[in-house]
Design a protein around this motif. Structure first.
Motif, PDB file in Angstrom:
ATOM      1  N   MET A   1       6.228 -34.582  38.813  1.00  0.00           N
ATOM      2  CA  MET A   1       5.853 -33.474  39.748  1.00  0.00           C
ATOM      3  C   MET A   1       6.543 -33.828  40.916  1.00  0.00           C
ATOM      4  O   MET A   1       7.008 -34.811  41.349  1.00  0.00           O
ATOM      5  CB  MET A   1       4.299 -33.536  39.928  1.00  0.00           C
ATOM      6  CG  MET A   1       3.775 -34.779  40.969  1.00  0.00           C
ATOM      7  SD  MET A   1       2.106 -34.196  41.082  1.00  0.00           S
ATOM      8  CE  MET A   1       1.676 -35.344  42.351  1.00  0.00           C
ATOM      9  N   HIS A   2       6.707 -32.859  41.750  1.00  0.00           N
ATOM     10  CA  HIS A   2       7.452 -33.012  43.140  1.00  0.00           C
ATOM     11  C   HIS A   2       6.174 -32.862  44.064  1.00  0.00           C
ATOM     12  O   HIS A   2       5.346 -32.058  44.346  1.00  0.00           O
ATOM     13  CB  HIS A   2       8.313 -32.065  43.522  1.00  0.00           C
ATOM     14  CG  HIS A   2       9.017 -32.082  44.875  1.00  0.00           C
ATOM     15  ND1 HIS A   2       9.867 -33.062  45.105  1.00  0.00           N
ATOM     16  CD2 HIS A   2       9.078 -31.092  45.853  1.00  0.00           C
ATOM     17  CE1 HIS A   2      10.259 -32.777  46.406  1.00  0.00           C
ATOM     18  NE2 HIS A   2       9.701 -31.678  46.638  1.00  0.00           N
ATOM     19  N   PHE A   3       6.243 -34.231  44.711  1.00  0.00           N
ATOM     20  CA  PHE A   3       5.044 -34.316  46.027  1.00  0.00           C
ATOM     21  C   PHE A   3       5.703 -33.982  47.181  1.00  0.00           C
ATOM     22  O   PHE A   3       6.574 -34.631  47.439  1.00  0.00           O
ATOM     23  CB  PHE A   3       4.313 -35.597  45.863  1.00  0.00           C
ATOM     24  CG  PHE A   3       3.561 -36.204  46.916  1.00  0.00           C
ATOM     25  CD1 PHE A   3       1.882 -35.576  46.864  1.00  0.00           C
ATOM     26  CD2 PHE A   3       3.871 -36.653  48.019  1.00  0.00           C
ATOM     27  CE1 PHE A   3       1.249 -35.794  47.940  1.00  0.00           C
ATOM     28  CE2 PHE A   3       3.018 -37.032  48.984  1.00  0.00           C
ATOM     29  CZ  PHE A   3       1.595 -36.579  48.980  1.00  0.00           C
ATOM     30  N   VAL A   4       4.794 -33.307  48.087  1.00  0.00           N
ATOM     31  CA  VAL A   4       5.431 -32.972  49.453  1.00  0.00           C
ATOM     32  C   VAL A   4       4.190 -33.610  50.557  1.00  0.00           C
ATOM     33  O   VAL A   4       2.986 -32.845  50.096  1.00  0.00           O
ATOM     34  CB  VAL A   4       5.942 -31.382  49.601  1.00  0.00           C
ATOM     35  CG1 VAL A   4       6.224 -31.288  51.000  1.00  0.00           C
ATOM     36  CG2 VAL A   4       7.062 -31.140  48.761  1.00  0.00           C
ATOM     37  N   HIS A   5       4.734 -34.225  51.482  1.00  0.00           N
ATOM     38  CA  HIS A   5       3.652 -34.603  52.252  1.00  0.00           C
ATOM     39  C   HIS A   5       4.370 -33.803  53.493  1.00  0.00           C
ATOM     40  O   HIS A   5       5.194 -34.280  54.186  1.00  0.00           O
ATOM     41  CB  HIS A   5       3.360 -35.992  52.686  1.00  0.00           C
ATOM     42  CG  HIS A   5       2.779 -36.303  53.753  1.00  0.00           C
ATOM     43  ND1 HIS A   5       2.514 -37.287  54.854  1.00  0.00           N
ATOM     44  CD2 HIS A   5       1.525 -35.581  54.405  1.00  0.00           C
ATOM     45  CE1 HIS A   5       1.577 -37.426  55.565  1.00  0.00           C
ATOM     46  NE2 HIS A   5       0.978 -36.066  55.332  1.00  0.00           N
TER      47      HIS A   5
ATOM     48  N   GLY B   1       9.242 -40.202  36.813  1.00  0.00           N
ATOM     49  CA  GLY B   1      10.269 -39.258  36.744  1.00  0.00           C
ATOM     50  C   GLY B   1       9.918 -38.051  38.019  1.00  0.00           C
ATOM     51  O   GLY B   1      10.677 -36.892  37.841  1.00  0.00           O
ATOM     52  N   GLY B   2       9.146 -38.366  38.718  1.00  0.00           N
ATOM     53  CA  GLY B   2       8.850 -37.459  39.745  1.00  0.00           C
ATOM     54  C   GLY B   2       9.716 -37.311  40.952  1.00  0.00           C
ATOM     55  O   GLY B   2      10.628 -38.427  40.976  1.00  0.00           O
ATOM     56  N   SER B   3       9.502 -36.753  42.054  1.00  0.00           N
ATOM     57  CA  SER B   3       9.986 -36.984  43.243  1.00  0.00           C
ATOM     58  C   SER B   3       9.289 -36.654  44.383  1.00  0.00           C
ATOM     59  O   SER B   3       7.975 -36.001  44.185  1.00  0.00           O
ATOM     60  CB  SER B   3      11.256 -35.788  43.292  1.00  0.00           C
ATOM     61  OG  SER B   3      10.720 -34.559  43.168  1.00  0.00           O
ATOM     62  N   TRP B   4       9.599 -36.970  45.644  1.00  0.00           N
ATOM     63  CA  TRP B   4       8.747 -36.875  46.906  1.00  0.00           C
ATOM     64  C   TRP B   4       9.620 -36.464  47.985  1.00  0.00           C
ATOM     65  O   TRP B   4      10.687 -36.727  48.112  1.00  0.00           O
ATOM     66  CB  TRP B   4       7.814 -37.842  46.872  1.00  0.00           C
ATOM     67  CG  TRP B   4       8.628 -39.231  47.397  1.00  0.00           C
ATOM     68  CD1 TRP B   4       9.134 -40.120  46.296  1.00  0.00           C
ATOM     69  CD2 TRP B   4       9.102 -39.811  48.419  1.00  0.00           C
ATOM     70  NE1 TRP B   4      10.018 -41.196  46.964  1.00  0.00           N
ATOM     71  CE2 TRP B   4       9.879 -40.906  48.468  1.00  0.00           C
ATOM     72  CE3 TRP B   4       8.853 -39.389  49.903  1.00  0.00           C
ATOM     73  CZ2 TRP B   4      10.343 -41.664  49.147  1.00  0.00           C
ATOM     74  CZ3 TRP B   4       9.597 -40.129  50.879  1.00  0.00           C
ATOM     75  CH2 TRP B   4       9.952 -41.318  50.445  1.00  0.00           C
TER      76      TRP B   4
END
Length: 159
Positions: A1-5, A29-32
């Motif tokens: 998943m792609h996590f955005v704060h 394999g996610g991104s942030w």
């Protein structure tokens, strides 16, 4: 998943948190992304917030907190940036009119009430587990209590 704060500069995840994010993303394999750019929530499947006072209550007066976080309120406009079917999450209690509007908290997109119910179930399960696992119990009794807890929690998982 792609996590955005998404949050105001100076009140974002620390370098320590970002190191943990990076390590977890390398494994999964996610991104942030940590940013104060509102457009970063575009096409989000979930928007999750918390109250504004918890972490900063002792650091700044309420008026200052409201001024710093006002543009980060979860409202109709922010939810509209999300993907079609975007869901709202909040661990509750919420401060209506500050961190979230009534319109979002009470909408069909809101899962915060189910989320709170799951937390209550988890607390009850822990209570069952810890009250049944006293040192005077045999290993067999402890194993039975663990099995009961696992079944209890599995039966109450909400999707």
């Amino acid at each position: 998943m792609h996590f955005v704060h998404y949050g105001p500069a100076g009140h974002q995840l620390t370098e320590k948190h970002q190191t943990i994010l990076e390590r977890n993303c390398q494994l999964s394999g996610g991104s942030w992304l940590v940013t104060d750019d509102r457009s970063a929530v575009r096409d989000a499947d979930f928007i999750y917030t918390d109250v504004w006072y918890g972490l900063y209550e002792n650091e700044m007066p309420k008026e200052e907190r409201v001024q710093v976080f006002h543009d980060y309120q979860v409202n109709r406009e922010l939810m509209a940036l999300g993907a079609i079917g975007c869901k709202f999450l909040h661990c509750l209690p919420a401060t209506r009119g500050e961190d979230v509007t009534d319109e979002v908290a009470d909408s069909a997109s809101s899962l915060c009430w189910e989320q709170a119910g799951n937390r209550l179930t988890a607390m009850r399960g822990l209570l069952v587990y810890f009250t049944r696992c006293r040192p005077e119990h045999t290993e067999l009794e402890i194993a039975a209590a663990r099995d009961t807890l696992e079944r209890f929690l599995q039966d109450r998982i909400y999707c």
